[in-house]
Structures are given as structure tokens and as C-alpha cells.
Scaffold this active site. Structure first.
Site, PDB file in Angstrom:
ATOM      1  N   ARG A 151     -17.523  20.038  10.349  1.00  0.00           N
ATOM      2  CA  ARG A 151     -16.093  20.258  10.574  1.00  0.00           C
ATOM      3  C   ARG A 151     -15.662  21.706  10.360  1.00  0.00           C
ATOM      4  O   ARG A 151     -14.468  21.985  10.393  1.00  0.00           O
ATOM      5  CB  ARG A 151     -15.280  19.297   9.705  1.00  0.00           C
ATOM      6  CG  ARG A 151     -15.556  17.848  10.076  1.00  0.00           C
ATOM      7  CD  ARG A 151     -14.548  16.859   9.525  1.00  0.00           C
ATOM      8  NE  ARG A 151     -14.846  15.533  10.017  1.00  0.00           N
ATOM      9  CZ  ARG A 151     -15.482  14.590   9.355  1.00  0.00           C
ATOM     10  NH1 ARG A 151     -15.901  14.836   8.112  1.00  0.00           N
ATOM     11  NH2 ARG A 151     -15.715  13.411   9.884  1.00  0.00           N
ATOM     12  N   GLY A 211     -21.945   9.965   2.046  1.00  0.00           N
ATOM     13  CA  GLY A 211     -22.964   9.048   1.548  1.00  0.00           C
ATOM     14  C   GLY A 211     -22.442   7.759   0.969  1.00  0.00           C
ATOM     15  O   GLY A 211     -23.227   6.980   0.414  1.00  0.00           O
ATOM     16  N   GLY A 212     -21.132   7.498   1.087  1.00  0.00           N
ATOM     17  CA  GLY A 212     -20.572   6.279   0.521  1.00  0.00           C
ATOM     18  C   GLY A 212     -21.133   5.007   1.116  1.00  0.00           C
ATOM     19  O   GLY A 212     -21.014   3.935   0.521  1.00  0.00           O
ATOM     20  N   TRP A 282     -14.932  13.230   1.914  1.00  0.00           N
ATOM     21  CA  TRP A 282     -15.165  13.602   3.302  1.00  0.00           C
ATOM     22  C   TRP A 282     -14.481  14.902   3.719  1.00  0.00           C
ATOM     23  O   TRP A 282     -14.952  15.581   4.631  1.00  0.00           O
ATOM     24  CB  TRP A 282     -14.669  12.494   4.227  1.00  0.00           C
ATOM     25  CG  TRP A 282     -15.511  11.271   4.241  1.00  0.00           C
ATOM     26  CD1 TRP A 282     -15.365  10.164   3.455  1.00  0.00           C
ATOM     27  CD2 TRP A 282     -16.637  11.007   5.088  1.00  0.00           C
ATOM     28  NE1 TRP A 282     -16.319   9.237   3.759  1.00  0.00           N
ATOM     29  CE2 TRP A 282     -17.113   9.719   4.760  1.00  0.00           C
ATOM     30  CE3 TRP A 282     -17.274  11.727   6.093  1.00  0.00           C
ATOM     31  CZ2 TRP A 282     -18.208   9.142   5.396  1.00  0.00           C
ATOM     32  CZ3 TRP A 282     -18.358  11.156   6.735  1.00  0.00           C
ATOM     33  CH2 TRP A 282     -18.812   9.874   6.387  1.00  0.00           C
ATOM     34  N   ASN A 300     -14.867   5.127   0.077  1.00  0.00           N
ATOM     35  CA  ASN A 300     -15.101   3.735  -0.311  1.00  0.00           C
ATOM     36  C   ASN A 300     -16.246   3.579  -1.312  1.00  0.00           C
ATOM     37  O   ASN A 300     -17.119   4.439  -1.425  1.00  0.00           O
ATOM     38  CB  ASN A 300     -15.427   2.901   0.922  1.00  0.00           C
ATOM     39  CG  ASN A 300     -16.604   3.446   1.716  1.00  0.00           C
ATOM     40  OD1 ASN A 300     -16.419   4.311   2.545  1.00  0.00           O
ATOM     41  ND2 ASN A 300     -17.808   2.948   1.450  1.00  0.00           N
ATOM     42  N   ASP A 343     -13.441  -1.359   3.445  1.00  0.00           N
ATOM     43  CA  ASP A 343     -13.730   0.000   3.917  1.00  0.00           C
ATOM     44  C   ASP A 343     -12.453   0.731   4.353  1.00  0.00           C
ATOM     45  O   ASP A 343     -12.457   1.517   5.285  1.00  0.00           O
ATOM     46  CB  ASP A 343     -14.748  -0.012   5.062  1.00  0.00           C
ATOM     47  CG  ASP A 343     -15.390   1.356   5.276  1.00  0.00           C
ATOM     48  OD1 ASP A 343     -15.158   2.252   4.449  1.00  0.00           O
ATOM     49  OD2 ASP A 343     -16.096   1.538   6.275  1.00  0.00           O
TER      50      ASP A 343
END
Length: 573
Positions: A151, A211-212, A282, A300, A343
Site C-alpha cells: 500500500r 497474519g490474523g 493492516w 480479527n 471476521d
């Protein structure tokens, strides 16, 4: 991955200049012949410039415009009266044809943009001429969710900083693109990766982790911008206290149907799961230099849907968190959804602005657009929820528990507001949120930790035959009421940009890049990019000419058409 049906019937309601990608490429080639510097001059972005980046009307120095993350550009050369004349100035095609979610930064007429798989390009921001191109040498292991995205980069002094899919932090020389240093942030074999842009403040490079969905233990880390040495770490999953207060209701007061008794019995048997409880970060933190505080949201818990594996509130997942900038020490948190099994994590970056409190007094606040479909407004000093907006999209059957057969609930697992950053226009008192409507069923199954592999504990499935769509919602930050809404043919994912010309720019998965009147939501201009317009638009000015830039490469998560082009627009000379 959730796949959408293709949508047809692009809007033809405006007589606009739609050149097409081929014509824009001709423009790029023509512009490339004009006089342009052969190399980048000295680059030195000061802390004073970064601190003021959200107020100045020249460069775009941070992913979301500035530390307040308002995604508001003060330039007004392009406005509601003339935006109909906006046309491509140039386009730049990368060698990576894959999901594009980047926000380029622009410094003194030089644009730095990233692509999936961690390429960085330095371009002349007025012609598209390439100065240099960096390709990250990926390690042998990469484990990532939702596409190989990047991003954007951050800048301080003469250095650029980028997180990588193999969980490294890389520093590049902004003038040449040469690697100055790199450091390993976490172990990609355990599910860690980096897609977010870092934030740099006073010599600290702040970055979280993905990595959640893989059973990681989330964090935010601060590294020294000079040499990449670790300064501090805050774990988004505490070793003790992750059970929280056993909240029965979500932040809006609705019961979440938890079996608290069964959860407490399970916690008594095992409390060591904190090391695999998820909690990825994120998107960029917001920074309040006056109070020395950073604010970020946490994703999450792991596994996403099978809550029996992780009893308790699962702090600090699905939360807005405030830390001390200098030490990384905890200040406060506010949790939106405790023990999330849908989620519906917190991902869209927080925004700092002053709002009216419940008594009508203006106070410093922090805003977050949730996957629940609400915009949340918090008191910045303690995190208390001042108000939440009316639902921007349909809500149904909240909070029904997932079942083996599948339980229907709206919003679906993508939101609401996904990672898509909001924009605000403080003069109009409006926050602009890009929403998805995707009816889904939630399915749960027993699932033990698989060792750094995908760990959902079930699935969320779109419902065949039900319409999916998007909505741009303008929310009054002082009342929580929607001022206007603009519905789109496909779910929205990407970023919004507001400008002092009373415009709101955003893109759609069908390739349309659009400008709305920020006051009332009227469609004023559109351009067909030829691939999903799912990046984050930015604006900048070079030699008294304002430009708008938008990456059009599609999106992996919603399977929108892939491409490889950065489009830059301006008014005719």
C-alpha cells in the site's frame, strides 16, 4: 477468497472525456518526450514537513495525507465547476499486472509508487518518466492473506521505507533506489507478512503486521529510521488479560449471544493460546504529536470463526488502541466486537479531527469506519465512544452465531467498510466511507492450530443469486446521520480522497474512477481505467498545476479485473 459475479452496464449519464487506456498510454509516451530532469535531485524531507503534511497544498507526503489521516487535499484548482474537463495527463504501466492498492507519495515533483510483490518506482510526477525501479528480492517463504499487495512507502530525510511480503522492513535511498538497510520484522513461516505502508515520525518507523488468518500474535513495532534497529514493540494480544471483561454486547449495545459460562470453563483449562490469537494491524496509525499518542485499529482473532479455541473478549482484537509514541506503552483501548466470530475486524485507518461531543462542545476526537457499517466517533483523550453513525448499509440478523450449515447475517465478512480509508471534509463536517454490501452465510467447524497455515475455523460464503453492491456514504461527524449516499454497481474497496474544491474522488472494481460533489453526492466526472480502480487516490501540485493520481490494477480479494497502470489527471493547459 470471495469471488464476485461480473457486473455489466457502466454508467453513461455524463458526456465525459473517456480516452481509454490505449489513448492514455499515447499521452504518456508523448509526455515522456518533453524536457524532464535526467535524475532526481537531493531529497530531504524534514520532520517539520511531515508534521505539516496534512495542511500544505503542494506535495502528498504520507499515505493518508498526514498524521491525522484525513485524506483531504487543500488544493482547489480542480473543483466542482471544472472537474468535467479533467483528463489524463499521463499513464505509467508497471511490469506487475496484479492487485493495486497503493497510495503514491509525491515529493518536489517526484512520485514514489509501489506495486504488488514489492516493486518501487520513482517517476517524474508531471510526465511519468521513470527515474529508477527497485525489485525486492523475496525470501523463500511468503504467507499472506488477500493478495500480494503493497500500500505504499513512507519517507523521512532521504530514505524511503517499505514493508515486504516476506515480513521485512526495507530502507531505500530516495534519490537512487539503492538499499540502505533491511531488517526482519517477523517470521513469514509462521504467517507474518507486510502489506501496509509504514508511518515515520521523529526517526521512528512504525509498522504493524498481517497474519490474523494464520494464528500469529499481532503487534505494532517502532524501528530506528537510521539503521533499522528495533526501538519498541506493543503486542496487540496481551500475555495476560486477553479475556477482557466478558462483554455481552458490542459497542452499539447489541447482544452478541455469547456462552460466557462455557468460555470461562474453557479458559480455566487453557489460557496459553495468546501466542496464536491473531490481531493483525493492516493500516497506518494516526499520530497526535501534541499528546505524543498514536492510534491504530486491530484486526480479527484467530481462528476467524471457531471461537471455542479462544475464550474471552480476545483483547485487543477488533479494537481501537492508543499508545505512547515514545515508549509504545498502552494508554487505552475501545473494543467494537468482543470475541469476534464473524471476521468483522477493525481495519480502516483512524482519522483525527475535532467534533462536537454530546453537549455540543468541540473536542479532539478519533474516527473509525467499521466493517459493521458504522462510523465510530471517540473522545481522543480516553477512547470513550461519543457516538456511532446510523447503519450505512443493510444489517440483518446481528449477531447470529455461525453454524455448521451456515447462518445468514449482514454485513458479510468484508463489511461495511473494509480496509478502505475514509476521507473527511472538516468544513462540511462530513466523513466519506466506501462500503460493501455482500450477503453471506457464516459456517463454523472445529479447527486446531495448523502451524502458520490458513486458519479460519469455517468459512463465510456469498449467497448465490443475491445482489451485491457498494455505497459511498457521507456521514455528519457531529450527529452520526448520513447526509447523502451514492450507490454503485459493485462492492467498494479502495480509498477516498476529498479536496478543497468540494470534490470526492474514489474508484470502482468495474474500472470507473469517479468524482462526486462532496456536498451532495452528485456524479460530476468519470473515467474508465480498463482495470479495477481499487487503489487510494492522491492529489498534488507541481508548478502551480494540480494533479490527481489513481492506481488501477484491480483487487485480489474481490477478484476485480487486474491491470498495471497509474493514471495521472489534470485540467487542460
Amino acid at each position: 477468497m470471495i469471488r464476485l459475479k461480473p457486473t455489466t452496464g457502466l454508467s453513461a449519464m455524463l458526456a465525459v472525456c473517456v480516452f481509454g487506456a490505449a489513448n492514455a498510454q499515447e499521452i504518456q509516451q508523448q509526455k515522456g518526450k518533453s524536457a524532464a530532469p535526467a535524475a532526481i535531485g537531493t531529497v530531504n524531507v524534514s520532520q517539520a514537513q511531515l508534521s505539516n503534511s496534512g495542511q500544505q497544498g503542494k506535495d502528498w507526503l504520507q499515505t493518508n495525507g498526514g498524521y491525522a489521516q484525513t485524506r483531504f487535499y487543500p488544493g482547489r484548482q480542480i473543483n466542482t465547476g471544472n472537474v468535467k474537463n479533467l483528463r489524463p495527463e499521463f499513464s505509467f504501466q508497471t511490469e506487475v499486472r496484479e492487485s493495486m492498492e497503493t497510495a503514491p507519495i509525491v515529493v518536489d515533483g517526484v512520485m514514489y509508487m509501489t506495486t504488488s510483490y514489492n516493486h518501487v518506482y520513482a517517476l517524474d510526477a508531471t510526465t511519468g518518466r521513470e527515474f529508477w525501479h527497485y525489485k525486492h528480492k523475496m525470501g523463500p517463504i511468503t504467507t499472506f492473506c488477500c493478495g500480494p499487495n503493497n500500500r505504499g512507502v513512507a519517507i523521512e530525510g532521504g530514505k524511503l521505507f517499505m514493508g515486504t511480503l516476506d515480513a521485512k522492513l526495507v530502507a531505500l535511498d530516495a534519490q537512487s533506489g539503492k538499499v540502505l538497510w533491511e531488517t526482519q520484522i517477523a517470521d513469514p513461516e509462521k504467517g507474518y507478512s507486510e502489506t501496509m505502508s509504514p508511518t515515520v515520525v521523529e526517526g521512528k518507523v512504525l509498522i504493524g503486521t498481517n497474519g490474523g488468518e494464520y494464528g500469529i500474535r499481532g503487534f505494532v513495532k517502532a524501528f530506528d529510521a537510521r539503521d533499522g534497529k528495533l526501538l519498541w514493540t506493543f503486542y496487540t494480544i496481551p500475555e495476560q488479560g486477553h479475556e477482557g471483561v466478558w462483554a455481552e454486547n458490542d459497542a452499539t449495545g447489541r447482544n452478541m449471544h455469547r456462552d460466557i459460562k462455557a468460555e470461562k470453563e474453557e479458559l480455566a483449562r487453557n489460557s496459553s493460546f495468546y501466542q496464536t490469537l491473531g490481531g493483525g494491524v493492516w493500516m497506518n496509525p494516526a499520530v497526535d504529536l501534541k499528546t505524543r499518542t498514536i492510534f491504530f485499529v486491530v484486526g480479527n482473532p484467530s481462528p476467524d470463526l471457531y471461537g471455542a479455541e479462544r475464550p474471552g473478549d480476545n483483547l485487543y482484537t477488533d479494537s481501537l488502541v492508543a499508545l505512547d509514541l515514545d515508549s509504545g506503552k498502552y494508554k487505552w483501548h475501545s473494543q467494537y466486537v468482543a470475541h469476534d466470530v464473524w471476521d468483522l475486524d477493525a481495519v480502516s485507518p483512524p482519522i483525527l479531527m475535532d467534533v462536537k461531543d454530546k453537549s455540543g462542545k468541540m473536542i479532539p476526537a478519533v474516527l473509525h469506519g467499521g466493517k459493521t457499517g458504522h462510523v465510530y466517533v471517540h473522545d481522543r483523550k480516553d477512547g470513550k465512544l461519543i457516538r456511532f453513525s446510523e447503519a450505512m448499509i443493510p444489517q440483518e440478523n446481528m449477531w447470529v452465531l455461525p453454524t455448521a450449515q451456515g447462518a445468514r447475517m449482514l454485513p458479510g465478512a468484508n463489511g461495511g467498510v473494509e480496509w478502505s480509508p475514509m476521507a473527511v471534509n472538516e468544513k462540511l463536517r462530513l466523513a466519506y466511507a466506501l462500503n460493501l454490501h455482500q450477503p453471506m452465510t457464516y459456517h463454523v467447524e472445529k479447527a486446531a492450530y495448523p502451524g502458520g497455515k490458513l486458519w479460519l475455523g469455517g468459512a463465510f460464503k456469498t449467497i448465490e443469486g443475491e445482489e451485491q453492491w457498494g455505497r459511498v456514504a457521507a456521514v455528519n461527524v457531529d450527529t452520526g446521520k448520513m447526509a447523502w449516499k451514492f450507490d454503485t454497481a459493485q462492492p467498494l474497496i479502495g480509498g477516498a480522497l476529498a479536496t478543497a474544491g468540494d470534490l470526492l474522488f474514489y474508484g470502482e472494481g468495474n474500472g470507473l474512477f469517479r468524482a462526486l460533489d462532496a456536498r451532495n453526492g452528485k456524479l460530476l466526472w468519470e473515467y474508465q481505467c480498463g482495470a479495477g480502480a481499487n487503489a487510494m487516490p492522491v492529489s498534488y501540485t507541481v508548478k502551480d498545476r494540480q494533479y490527481i493520481a489513481m492506481g488501477c490494477g484491480g483487487n485480489t480479494q474481490l477478484d476485480f479485473k487486474r491491470g498495471n497502470t497509474m493514471f495521472v489527471y489534470a485540467l487542460p493547459r
